[in-house]
Design an enzyme around this catalytic site. Structure first.
Site, PDB file in Angstrom:
ATOM      1  N   ARG A  67       0.842  -1.217   0.000  1.00 45.74           N
ATOM      2  CA  ARG A  67       0.000   0.000   0.000  1.00 45.74           C
ATOM      3  C   ARG A  67       0.870   1.257   0.000  1.00 45.74           C
ATOM      4  O   ARG A  67       0.544   2.258  -0.630  1.00 45.74           O
ATOM      5  CB  ARG A  67      -0.957  -0.011   1.206  1.00 45.74           C
ATOM      6  CG  ARG A  67      -1.752   1.291   1.347  1.00 45.74           C
ATOM      7  CD  ARG A  67      -3.061   1.135   2.114  1.00 45.74           C
ATOM      8  NE  ARG A  67      -2.939   0.374   3.346  1.00 45.74           N
ATOM      9  CZ  ARG A  67      -2.383   0.824   4.485  1.00 45.74           C
ATOM     10  NH1 ARG A  67      -1.899   2.054   4.537  1.00 45.74           N
ATOM     11  NH2 ARG A  67      -2.318   0.055   5.549  1.00 45.74           N
ATOM     12  N   ASP A 123      -5.128  18.254 -16.324  1.00 46.41           N
ATOM     13  CA  ASP A 123      -5.487  16.884 -16.675  1.00 46.41           C
ATOM     14  C   ASP A 123      -4.981  16.656 -18.100  1.00 46.41           C
ATOM     15  O   ASP A 123      -5.501  17.224 -19.055  1.00 46.41           O
ATOM     16  CB  ASP A 123      -7.008  16.711 -16.599  1.00 46.41           C
ATOM     17  CG  ASP A 123      -7.448  15.271 -16.874  1.00 46.41           C
ATOM     18  OD1 ASP A 123      -6.760  14.578 -17.646  1.00 46.41           O
ATOM     19  OD2 ASP A 123      -8.488  14.851 -16.337  1.00 46.41           O
ATOM     20  N   LYS A 128      -6.695   5.540 -20.261  1.00 42.38           N
ATOM     21  CA  LYS A 128      -6.895   5.972 -21.636  1.00 42.38           C
ATOM     22  C   LYS A 128      -5.617   5.747 -22.460  1.00 42.38           C
ATOM     23  O   LYS A 128      -5.218   4.614 -22.618  1.00 42.38           O
ATOM     24  CB  LYS A 128      -7.347   7.437 -21.619  1.00 42.38           C
ATOM     25  CG  LYS A 128      -8.443   7.728 -20.566  1.00 42.38           C
ATOM     26  CD  LYS A 128      -9.761   7.045 -20.845  1.00 42.38           C
ATOM     27  CE  LYS A 128     -10.769   7.108 -19.703  1.00 42.38           C
ATOM     28  NZ  LYS A 128     -11.082   8.432 -19.165  1.00 42.38           N
TER      29      LYS A 128
HETATM   30  C1  PLP Z   1     -11.648   8.900 -17.920  1.00 43.24           C
HETATM   31  C2  PLP Z   1     -11.251  10.217 -17.430  1.00 43.24           C
HETATM   32  C3  PLP Z   1     -11.116  10.457 -16.067  1.00 43.24           C
HETATM   33  C4  PLP Z   1     -11.422   9.409 -15.017  1.00 43.24           C
HETATM   34  O1  PLP Z   1     -10.514   8.342 -15.088  1.00 43.24           O
HETATM   35  P1  PLP Z   1     -10.860   6.830 -14.672  1.00 43.24           P
HETATM   36  O2  PLP Z   1      -9.600   6.114 -14.983  1.00 43.24           O
HETATM   37  O3  PLP Z   1     -12.030   6.394 -15.498  1.00 43.24           O
HETATM   38  O4  PLP Z   1     -11.194   6.820 -13.230  1.00 43.24           O
HETATM   39  C5  PLP Z   1     -10.697  11.731 -15.675  1.00 43.24           C
HETATM   40  N1  PLP Z   1     -10.426  12.696 -16.576  1.00 43.24           N
HETATM   41  C6  PLP Z   1     -10.544  12.485 -17.914  1.00 43.24           C
HETATM   42  C7  PLP Z   1     -10.227  13.583 -18.858  1.00 43.24           C
HETATM   43  C8  PLP Z   1     -10.958  11.245 -18.380  1.00 43.24           C
HETATM   44  O5  PLP Z   1     -11.091  11.051 -19.703  1.00 43.24           O
END
Ligand code: PLP
Length: 395
Positions: free
Chosen positions: A61, A185, A210
């Site tokens: 962890r 992000d 992604k």
């Molecule tokens: C998918 C996504 C998230 C969330 O991520 P998860 O891996 O699904 O928890 C946050 N920000 C963006 C831009 C995303 O495309």
């Protein structure tokens, strides 16, 4: 306790070109056994060498060698000081918001990812934090939305799903002037196309699910920071929230990263072709794609990124056309998510942005005729042919 972290004694390979860094990671192969594929340390706990001496690892962890290799690799790729791997992008974002204290104010992109919106509105608002949504492409609007209590600017660029482009350097200057943190992000472009920390961001966050992973088979989140104080915050989050990425999933991410450059090039190239084709279709009313030369943010993109990514949003003429596209495609998959090898078509209204209040959605243009497509790495002619035959079925 003496911590003799054996892996710490090896130099990381950070003086290579980006294309080589993704392949060779931080340590790359395992310096102890010579294993070319960095091992999956599937162990919850670690034996102590002696009374008061540890190997540097005690309990997964807190720290795990496979996760650590991924974290160090991400820090190198983003040009930051330290990286942290979480069990999802949402878990990473929860830990970013974990910086906030009651009364803190946050500015967010107005078409922010629905899950990020939910973290603010449904969790941190209850704790006394305040959120304002603003068009981050409009620096003037950002300036005037700043309050004395503004602690953080949380930005997506390009945004999801409207593909608005924010000027990271300018936002960084505004954040600095007001003693606020700039969080970017970077899910849509990845460090292959854009490195926000080198442009002045304090924190980069990713849904590793992604493009970084790239194969639609792992849920993961990544954070990279530019200073030790922030690094200490995220280490505490991993330790206390227990939201770290599992060893096997960390290994899948490392494996996915090795082909990041090849994949991103192909996503980018295919998306440019599909976006141009979509624009010529009579049933398509508007195409949102950051790579169009007449896109509002084109010059900014050129100045801060080296590619436009694989995401396209578009509005069609009728609900029937939208439904035909979603249900009549044969190769393309009707699914949420993005950034994988497969082309996915998504309906933001009910899939990714249903948490966003109707009036904001309406204002942005996320209506019942609005679609988002994540262009995969298939042959581009197959993607276009599939969209074409599906769209024709609306007649
Ligand atoms: C998918 C996504 C998230 C969330 O991520 P998860 O891996 O699904 O928890 C946050 N920000 C963006 C831009 C995303 O495309």
């Amino acid at each position: 306790m003496i911590e003799e972290n054996f892996y710490d004694s090896f130099d990381t390979k950070d003086n290579l070109h980006f294309d080589s860094k993704v392949v060779h990671g931080a340590l790359g192969c395992d310096p102890i056994t010579g294993a070319v594929s960095f091992p999956i340390f599937q162990s919850a706990t670690f034996m102590h060498r002696d009374f008061d001496v540890s190997t540097g690892y005690t309990y997964t962890r807190l720290k795990n060698p496979t996760r650590e290799e991924l974290e160090r690799t991400m820090a190198i790729l983003e040009g930051g000081l330290a990286g942290f791997a979480f069990s999802s992008g949402q878990a990473a974002n929860m830990s970013v918001f974990g910086i906030l204290e009651p009364g803190d104010h946050v500015l967010l992109s107005d078409d922010i990812y629905g899950g990020t919106f939910r973290i603010g509105e449904d969790i941190f608002k209850q704790l006394g934090c305040v959120f304002t949504y603003v068009d981050m492409a409009d620096t003037q609007a950002v300036q005037s939305a700043i309050r004395p209590s503004t602690k953080m600017l949380f930005v997506e660029t390009p945004t999801n799903p409207m593909m608005k482009v924010a000027d990271i350097r300018k936002l960084s200057a505004i954040a600095r002037e007001h003693n606020a943190l700039l969080v970017v992000d970077n899910t849509f472009l990845t460090p292959y196309f854009q490195k926000p920390i080198t442009l002045g961001a304090d924190i980069v966050v990713h849904s590793g699910t992604k493009y970084l992973c790239g194969h639609n088979d792992v849920i993961a989140g990544l954070v990279v920071v530019n200073n030790q104080k922030l690094a200490d915050h995220f280490q505490l989050q991993l330790k206390s929230r227990g939201n770290g990425l599992a060893p096997f999933d960390s290994w899948l991410l490392l494996r996915g990263l090795k082909t990041l450059c090849l994949r991103m090039e192909k996503h980018n190239e295919n998306a440019a072709r599909v976006a141009r084709w979509l624009r010529e279709q009579p049933k398509v009313k508007k195409v949102y794609y950051a790579g169009f030369e007449d896109h509002e943010g084109y010059a900014i993109s050129k100045g801060q990124s080296t590619g436009f990514g694989g995401m396209i949003s578009f509005e069609v003429d009728t609900l029937e056309t939208a439904k035909a596209l979603l249900t009549k495609v044969k190769m393309i998959l009707f699914a949420e998510s993005l950034g994988g090898t497969e082309t996915l078509i998504t309906y933001p209204l009910t899939q990714t942005h249903e948490s966003i209040p109707a009036d904001i959605r309406e204002k942005l243009g996320i209506n019942e005729r609005f679609l988002r497509i994540s262009i995969g790495i298939e042959h581009v002619d197959d993607i276009i042919a599939d969209l074409d035959q599906a769209m024709k079925q609306a007649d």
